[in-house]
Motif scaffolding. Structure first.
Motif, PDB file in Angstrom:
ATOM      1  N   LEU A  38       0.830  -1.201   0.000  1.00 37.36           N
ATOM      2  CA  LEU A  38       0.000   0.000   0.000  1.00 37.36           C
ATOM      3  C   LEU A  38       0.865   1.252   0.000  1.00 37.36           C
ATOM      4  O   LEU A  38       0.608   2.209  -0.752  1.00 37.36           O
ATOM      5  N   LEU A  39       1.902   1.273   0.822  1.00 37.91           N
ATOM      6  CA  LEU A  39       2.789   2.431   0.857  1.00 37.91           C
ATOM      7  C   LEU A  39       3.507   2.619  -0.477  1.00 37.91           C
ATOM      8  O   LEU A  39       3.735   3.755  -0.920  1.00 37.91           O
ATOM      9  N   ARG A  40       3.857   1.523  -1.120  1.00 39.04           N
ATOM     10  CA  ARG A  40       4.506   1.619  -2.424  1.00 39.04           C
ATOM     11  C   ARG A  40       3.557   2.246  -3.441  1.00 39.04           C
ATOM     12  O   ARG A  40       3.971   3.078  -4.272  1.00 39.04           O
ATOM     13  N   ALA A  41       2.289   1.883  -3.374  1.00 39.54           N
ATOM     14  CA  ALA A  41       1.303   2.468  -4.283  1.00 39.54           C
ATOM     15  C   ALA A  41       1.109   3.955  -4.019  1.00 39.54           C
ATOM     16  O   ALA A  41       0.800   4.724  -4.938  1.00 39.54           O
ATOM     17  N   LEU A  42       1.309   4.359  -2.768  1.00 41.45           N
ATOM     18  CA  LEU A  42       1.154   5.774  -2.390  1.00 41.45           C
ATOM     19  C   LEU A  42       2.433   6.577  -2.580  1.00 41.45           C
ATOM     20  O   LEU A  42       2.464   7.763  -2.254  1.00 41.45           O
ATOM     21  N   GLY A  43       3.502   5.941  -3.080  1.00 38.40           N
ATOM     22  CA  GLY A  43       4.739   6.660  -3.319  1.00 38.40           C
ATOM     23  C   GLY A  43       5.737   6.602  -2.185  1.00 38.40           C
ATOM     24  O   GLY A  43       6.645   7.433  -2.133  1.00 38.40           O
ATOM     25  N   GLU A  44       5.585   5.650  -1.268  1.00 45.17           N
ATOM     26  CA  GLU A  44       6.485   5.471  -0.120  1.00 45.17           C
ATOM     27  C   GLU A  44       6.706   6.784   0.644  1.00 45.17           C
ATOM     28  O   GLU A  44       7.825   7.265   0.784  1.00 45.17           O
ATOM     29  N   PRO A  45       5.647   7.371   1.167  1.00 48.23           N
ATOM     30  CA  PRO A  45       5.771   8.660   1.854  1.00 48.23           C
ATOM     31  C   PRO A  45       6.489   8.585   3.193  1.00 48.23           C
ATOM     32  O   PRO A  45       6.846   9.612   3.759  1.00 48.23           O
ATOM     33  N   HIS A  46       6.705   7.388   3.704  1.00 50.38           N
ATOM     34  CA  HIS A  46       7.269   7.234   5.049  1.00 50.38           C
ATOM     35  C   HIS A  46       8.788   7.278   5.064  1.00 50.38           C
ATOM     36  O   HIS A  46       9.391   7.352   6.144  1.00 50.38           O
ATOM     37  N   LEU A  47       9.432   7.225   3.914  1.00 51.68           N
ATOM     38  CA  LEU A  47      10.883   7.133   3.873  1.00 51.68           C
ATOM     39  C   LEU A  47      11.533   8.507   3.947  1.00 51.68           C
ATOM     40  O   LEU A  47      11.068   9.468   3.332  1.00 51.68           O
ATOM     41  N   TRP A  48      12.610   8.566   4.710  1.00 53.53           N
ATOM     42  CA  TRP A  48      13.401   9.790   4.836  1.00 53.53           C
ATOM     43  C   TRP A  48      14.619   9.641   3.950  1.00 53.53           C
ATOM     44  O   TRP A  48      15.443   8.758   4.150  1.00 53.53           O
ATOM     45  N   GLU A  49      14.726  10.511   2.943  1.00 51.15           N
ATOM     46  CA  GLU A  49      15.789  10.407   1.958  1.00 51.15           C
ATOM     47  C   GLU A  49      16.943  11.321   2.354  1.00 51.15           C
ATOM     48  O   GLU A  49      16.834  12.540   2.307  1.00 51.15           O
ATOM     49  N   LYS A  50      18.040  10.710   2.746  1.00 46.03           N
ATOM     50  CA  LYS A  50      19.196  11.453   3.216  1.00 46.03           C
ATOM     51  C   LYS A  50      20.187  11.603   2.055  1.00 46.03           C
ATOM     52  O   LYS A  50      20.722  10.629   1.546  1.00 46.03           O
ATOM     53  N   THR A  51      20.444  12.836   1.624  1.00 44.48           N
ATOM     54  CA  THR A  51      21.315  13.037   0.475  1.00 44.48           C
ATOM     55  C   THR A  51      22.777  13.073   0.867  1.00 44.48           C
ATOM     56  O   THR A  51      23.622  12.537   0.179  1.00 44.48           O
ATOM     57  N   GLU A  52      23.103  13.709   1.977  1.00 47.52           N
ATOM     58  CA  GLU A  52      24.463  13.674   2.477  1.00 47.52           C
ATOM     59  C   GLU A  52      24.473  14.070   3.940  1.00 47.52           C
ATOM     60  O   GLU A  52      23.543  14.700   4.433  1.00 47.52           O
ATOM     61  N   HIS A  53      25.547  13.700   4.635  1.00 52.61           N
ATOM     62  CA  HIS A  53      25.601  13.843   6.088  1.00 52.61           C
ATOM     63  C   HIS A  53      26.332  15.112   6.515  1.00 52.61           C
ATOM     64  O   HIS A  53      27.027  15.116   7.500  1.00 52.61           O
ATOM     65  N   THR A  54      26.192  16.191   5.791  1.00 51.42           N
ATOM     66  CA  THR A  54      26.900  17.413   6.165  1.00 51.42           C
ATOM     67  C   THR A  54      26.080  18.267   7.112  1.00 51.42           C
ATOM     68  O   THR A  54      26.602  19.190   7.720  1.00 51.42           O
ATOM     69  N   GLY A  55      24.817  18.002   7.236  1.00 51.95           N
ATOM     70  CA  GLY A  55      23.946  18.820   8.078  1.00 51.95           C
ATOM     71  C   GLY A  55      23.415  20.028   7.350  1.00 51.95           C
ATOM     72  O   GLY A  55      22.524  20.714   7.834  1.00 51.95           O
ATOM     73  N   ALA A  56      23.950  20.332   6.173  1.00 47.70           N
ATOM     74  CA  ALA A  56      23.514  21.511   5.436  1.00 47.70           C
ATOM     75  C   ALA A  56      22.454  21.165   4.403  1.00 47.70           C
ATOM     76  O   ALA A  56      21.676  22.016   4.008  1.00 47.70           O
ATOM     77  N   ARG A  57      22.417  19.933   3.936  1.00 51.32           N
ATOM     78  CA  ARG A  57      21.488  19.567   2.877  1.00 51.32           C
ATOM     79  C   ARG A  57      20.890  18.200   3.189  1.00 51.32           C
ATOM     80  O   ARG A  57      21.611  17.217   3.360  1.00 51.32           O
ATOM     81  N   LYS A 113      -0.149  12.159   5.021  1.00 60.57           N
ATOM     82  CA  LYS A 113      -0.379  13.488   5.585  1.00 60.57           C
ATOM     83  C   LYS A 113       0.930  14.126   6.046  1.00 60.57           C
ATOM     84  O   LYS A 113       1.172  15.307   5.824  1.00 60.57           O
ATOM     85  N   PHE A 114       1.778  13.348   6.703  1.00 58.01           N
ATOM     86  CA  PHE A 114       3.029  13.902   7.203  1.00 58.01           C
ATOM     87  C   PHE A 114       3.888  14.409   6.054  1.00 58.01           C
ATOM     88  O   PHE A 114       4.497  15.484   6.147  1.00 58.01           O
ATOM     89  N   ARG A 115       3.949  13.664   4.949  1.00 59.84           N
ATOM     90  CA  ARG A 115       4.754  14.076   3.811  1.00 59.84           C
ATOM     91  C   ARG A 115       4.147  15.290   3.135  1.00 59.84           C
ATOM     92  O   ARG A 115       4.843  16.227   2.745  1.00 59.84           O
TER      93      ARG A 115
END
Length: 506
Positions: A110-129, A240-242
């Motif tokens: 179900l979450l996959r059909a909704l676009g996986e809104p629960h995942l937190w996408e971490k681009t890099e660990h610099t704290g700036a982005r 809703k959270f996303r």
């Protein structure tokens, strides 16, 4: 009398009903006990097989009421949990999917059909982005989950973070479960800096958009009607959270943990895992023994992620020792990082004073000490640099010694992530810090926390009724019997919670 619903929900409903009995009839009629349902279901392909209130093309706002939409789905909160003892077993094979009631595959699909809104996408660990999405504090346990969620979310919101909460059960409306937003900048505060309206000003959400409703109904059709009320509601909360740009979500487990519908987060999405007091509740559903219960709760622990455990002070001595030993074993088996008093420590010292608010509700005054080891926590290079800070005379509306224990656990979590705990590269400390959390926001968060149905004051004692110019309050006091005892509603339904209730009364 036997009850199929949550005792806390029943207690909250009783509290509200009794309050209405003491106010004028006109005022009572203006405050319905339940959300009014939307228009009756129409015959469309989305709900024909399930009897669901599907979205209609003629809806003015294109939104669907959550209460009416979810009503036809299978709801174990009303019917009772199935007696599937395999839910809490140590096996991690595909045998878990033989029990249709606890099939996490449905939730993932179900979450996959909704676009996986629960995942937190971490681009890099610099704290700036940082990538889109939100981090999550996942809370499990037998007792104290709702209060701990309230403390954590209250502190984060007071700090200005867009904070989402997902709790269960609800007392009056399902909208209480999904709440998102910081404390509004134009909110009113009293002379102590506490927010005067800590819940109703937040964005509680009782509707979903029609497109999301259609995706869910299509998924239900594919699953041949097996998706449950709680599974769908969990997915709706993530959407809703996303949509509302949450920065941090505080999510409460439903039952158990390992096979619970909320156990959907990846290691990268978890900011912290919190374990509250463990007791013997839902024993049959979780496997039949205390060991199975702890195993199920610890199923949400993530590899190398910070894990906080509340003091196990309820039950007999042997049970407490067993729970602590089992927690230690299971958390380490999962690879979690148990944060102990050697990392940071928080102590609570009750002043013994009870004050009464203008609404006639008791508050307990508590002093807190926060001890931080700079060498471990901040990576500052200071050897054993223990630093103590004080929060004096915190006025908590959640009363009782068990609430002080919940507050201590919440403060430990907030202090840890404030200093960047677990936020650095490869789960190390440092990196991004939630630096807007301060001693002042911790105080405001503790003082604003509420939990309906948990020692909720229905009718205050005579000494708790203060003079006021508000006509409605004065009329309510006039209708009250002048006695020294008060009336409270509490959903205590286990030996441990009854013990906490009696300690609070005493």
């Amino acid at each position: 009398a036997p009850m199929t619903g949550s005792p806390r929900r029943v207690a909250g409903a009783i509290a509200r009903a009794v309050r209405i009995a003491w106010i004028s009839g006109a005022d009572a009629r203006s405050r319905p006990l339940r959300c009014a349902p939307t228009s009756p279901p129409t015959a469309t392909r989305w709900h024909r097989g399930f009897g669901t209130a599907a979205p209609r093309d003629g809806d003015d706002d294109g939104m669907v009421d959550i209460d009416a939409f979810l009503a036809p789905f299978k709801n174990y909160e009303k019917t009772g949990l199935p007696d599937f003892r395999r839910l809490g077993t140590l096996s991690r094979t595909n045998e878990q999917y033989e029990d249709a009631a606890y099939d996490l595959r449905r939730v993932y699909d179900l979450l996959r059909a909704l676009g996986e809104p629960h995942l937190w996408e971490k681009t890099e660990h610099t704290g700036a982005r940082w990538g889109p999405g939100f981090q999550t504090i996942h809370v499990a346990g037998t007792k104290g989950k709702g209060s701990t969620v309230g403390f954590l979310a209250g502190i984060l919101r007071a700090s200005g973070y867009n904070t989402a909460t997902y709790k269960s059960p609800h007392v009056h409306s399902v909208a209480e479960r999904i709440v998102c937003g910081p404390i509004p900048p134009d909110a009113a505060y009293d002379e102590r800096g506490a927010h005067l309206d800590p819940t109703t000003r937040l964005a509680t959400h009782g509707k979903i958009d029609a497109e999301t409703a259609r995706i869910i109904l299509d998924a239900q059709e594919k699953e041949k009607g097996e998706l449950t009320y709680f599974e769908i509601l969990t997915a709706l909360a993530m959407v809703k959270f996303r949509q509302l740009g949450a920065e941090m979500a505080v999510v409460e487990c439903g039952v158990g943990g390992e096979h619970d519908a909320t156990n959907i987060f990846t290691r990268e999405s978890i900011a912290a895992v919190v374990m509250t007091a463990i007791g013997k509740d839902h024993v049959d559903a979780l496997g039949g023994t205390l060991g199975h219960i702890v195993r199920a709760k610890c199923g949400i622990v993530q590899m190398h992620r910070p894990t906080f455990v509340a003091p196990q002070t309820r039950g007999d001595v042997l049970q407490r020792d067993d729970v602590n030993a089992l927690l230690c074993s299971e958390i380490r088996a999962e690879g979690g990082r148990w944060i102990t008093e050697n990392d940071l420590d928080v102590k609570a010292f009750p002043t013994g004073e009870i004050e009464w608010t203008a609404e006639g509700e008791p508050v307990q005054l508590v002093d807190y000490e926060i001890w931080t080891d700079g060498s471990d926590d901040l990576r500052s290079g200071k050897h054993l640099a223990w630093v103590k800070r004080d929060l004096k005379r915190v006025r908590m509306s959640l009363v009782g010694p068990h609430q002080r224990e919940n507050a201590v656990n919440a403060l430990r979590v907030m202090e840890f992530i404030r200093c960047g705990g677990g936020q650095g590269p490869e789960d190390s400390d440092g990196g991004h810090r939630w630096s807007k959390i301060t001693d002042g926001t911790m105080r405001v968060g503790l003082e604003n926390a509420v939990s309906p149905g948990c020692f909720e004051t229905v009718l205050p004692p005579l000494r708790g009724r203060v003079l006021t110019d508000e006509v409605a309050v004065r009329e309510r006091w006039w209708r009250c019997v002048d006695v020294e005892c008060g009336i409270v509603a509490d959903g205590a339904h286990t030996v441990e919670s009854a013990q906490a209730f009696l300690e609070t009364v005493g």
